[in-house]
Scaffold this motif. Structure first.
Motif, PDB file in Angstrom:
ATOM      1  N   PRO A 138       4.366   8.365  -3.659  1.00 52.60           N
ATOM      2  CA  PRO A 138       4.940   7.327  -4.523  1.00 52.60           C
ATOM      3  C   PRO A 138       6.399   6.978  -4.214  1.00 52.60           C
ATOM      4  N   PHE A 173       6.480   4.547  -1.224  1.00 54.56           N
ATOM      5  CA  PHE A 173       6.024   3.196  -1.526  1.00 54.56           C
ATOM      6  C   PHE A 173       6.954   2.498  -2.530  1.00 54.56           C
ATOM      7  N   HIS A 174       7.601   3.263  -3.366  1.00 51.04           N
ATOM      8  CA  HIS A 174       8.604   2.666  -4.241  1.00 51.04           C
ATOM      9  C   HIS A 174       9.760   2.126  -3.417  1.00 51.04           C
ATOM     10  N   HIS A 234      -2.628   5.733  -0.441  1.00 50.50           N
ATOM     11  CA  HIS A 234      -1.367   6.152   0.169  1.00 50.50           C
ATOM     12  C   HIS A 234      -0.199   6.074  -0.821  1.00 50.50           C
ATOM     13  N   SER A 235      -0.192   5.063  -1.682  1.00 55.70           N
ATOM     14  CA  SER A 235       0.920   4.934  -2.624  1.00 55.70           C
ATOM     15  C   SER A 235       0.897   6.038  -3.676  1.00 55.70           C
ATOM     16  N   TRP A 238      -2.386  -1.930 -10.634  1.00 52.81           N
ATOM     17  CA  TRP A 238      -1.789  -0.952  -9.711  1.00 52.81           C
ATOM     18  C   TRP A 238      -0.395  -0.543 -10.180  1.00 52.81           C
ATOM     19  N   PHE A 276      -4.203   1.032   0.016  1.00 53.73           N
ATOM     20  CA  PHE A 276      -2.866   0.939  -0.562  1.00 53.73           C
ATOM     21  C   PHE A 276      -2.718   1.907  -1.737  1.00 53.73           C
ATOM     22  N   CYS A 277      -3.719   1.959  -2.593  1.00 55.05           N
ATOM     23  CA  CYS A 277      -3.679   2.878  -3.731  1.00 55.05           C
ATOM     24  C   CYS A 277      -3.655   4.326  -3.258  1.00 55.05           C
ATOM     25  N   TYR A 303      -0.179   4.779   6.913  1.00 56.50           N
ATOM     26  CA  TYR A 303      -0.831   3.786   6.056  1.00 56.50           C
ATOM     27  C   TYR A 303      -1.293   2.573   6.854  1.00 56.50           C
ATOM     28  N   PHE A 315       0.790   3.154 -10.851  1.00 63.15           N
ATOM     29  CA  PHE A 315       1.798   3.630  -9.911  1.00 63.15           C
ATOM     30  C   PHE A 315       3.049   4.121 -10.636  1.00 63.15           C
ATOM     31  N   LEU A 319       5.615   4.624   7.218  1.00 58.96           N
ATOM     32  CA  LEU A 319       4.436   3.856   6.807  1.00 58.96           C
ATOM     33  C   LEU A 319       3.343   3.783   7.862  1.00 58.96           C
TER      34      LEU A 319
END
Length: 228
Positions: A102, A105-106, A97-98, A181, A94-95, A69, A185, A66
């Motif tokens: 994915p 971030f999950h 990088h996520s 989000w 946040f959007c 980010y 996501f 992370l």
């Protein structure tokens, strides 16, 4: 630090770093307790002295990825001074990088970790304090909070105190932006959309910005919702 505590800390790091190596080389789906144990040079039973289940290993290992980010959001926060602008830029980071990563971030923000203490992030940063060195002091509480609702609410508090949003809408803004989000996501994570990350980012931020900038779209409140 006493010798026993030092040894325990080292063992904890061995297993987390072994998990991170497996993720880098084979991916999230390939992480197992046995593979981590083999990579670290111990038996599987030893791992359970430090971690209750494999999801905890994956969570802590993911925290090591992370840094890009956290450094990006820290740098971005310096570009604006108004709390509401900081809130929107934080969402944009946040959007971005996520949607790019994915599975990472999950693992950190969405994965079911079972029955485990709420201080998982504090535990990680106690082991890897160097990761917080360049992070703005005022954003550390937000980073340390895994619960997205609490993260968003704490960020909006500053905008509320500055009079940039109304008290009656702060919870609605927080909830709706998170739901926006989460919807995008989950589509990206599960390949339920053909949107590339950049398009997913633009669409999500368009909706979030509209909600935050134009509070009139929030025509409901808790009382009206409960009455239905």
């Amino acid at each position: 630090m006493k010798n026993k505590e030092l040894q325990k800390s080292r063992m904890w790091k061995y297993f987390v770093e072994a998990t991170a190596d497996i993720i880098r080389e084979e991916g999230y789906d390939k992480v197992t307790i046995r593979k981590v144990a083999d990579r670290a040079g111990y038996n599987s039973a030893t791992i359970y002295n430090y971690f209750s289940e494999v999801s905890h290993l994956v969570f802590f290992a993911s925290m090591m990825f992370l840094k890009e980010y956290t450094e990006d959001v820290a740098k971005t926060m310096e570009k604006v001074s108004k709390p509401i602008d900081k809130y929107l830029l934080a969402w944009e980071c946040f959007c971005y990088h996520s949607f790019q990563k994915p599975k990472l971030f999950h693992a950190v923000f969405m994965m079911d970790l079972g029955d485990y203490p709420e201080n998982m992030l504090e535990h990680y940063y106690a082991k890897f304090p160097r990761e917080l060195v360049h992070f703005p002091e005022e954003l550390i509480p937000t980073l340390m909070e895994r619960n997205m609702s609490k993260r968003g609410r704490s960020a909006l508090e500053l905008a509320l105190q500055a009079g940039e949003i109304s008290d009656r809408n702060v919870d609605a803004i927080n909830e709706v932006t998170i739901l926006i989000w989460q919807g995008m996501f989950n589509n990206v994570l599960n390949h339920r959309t053909k949107y590339q990350p950049d398009i997913a980012l633009k669409k999500t931020m368009r909706y979030i910005t509209e909600i935050v900038r134009n509070e009139k779209v929030l025509l409901f409140n808790d009382e009206t919702m409960e009455g239905k």
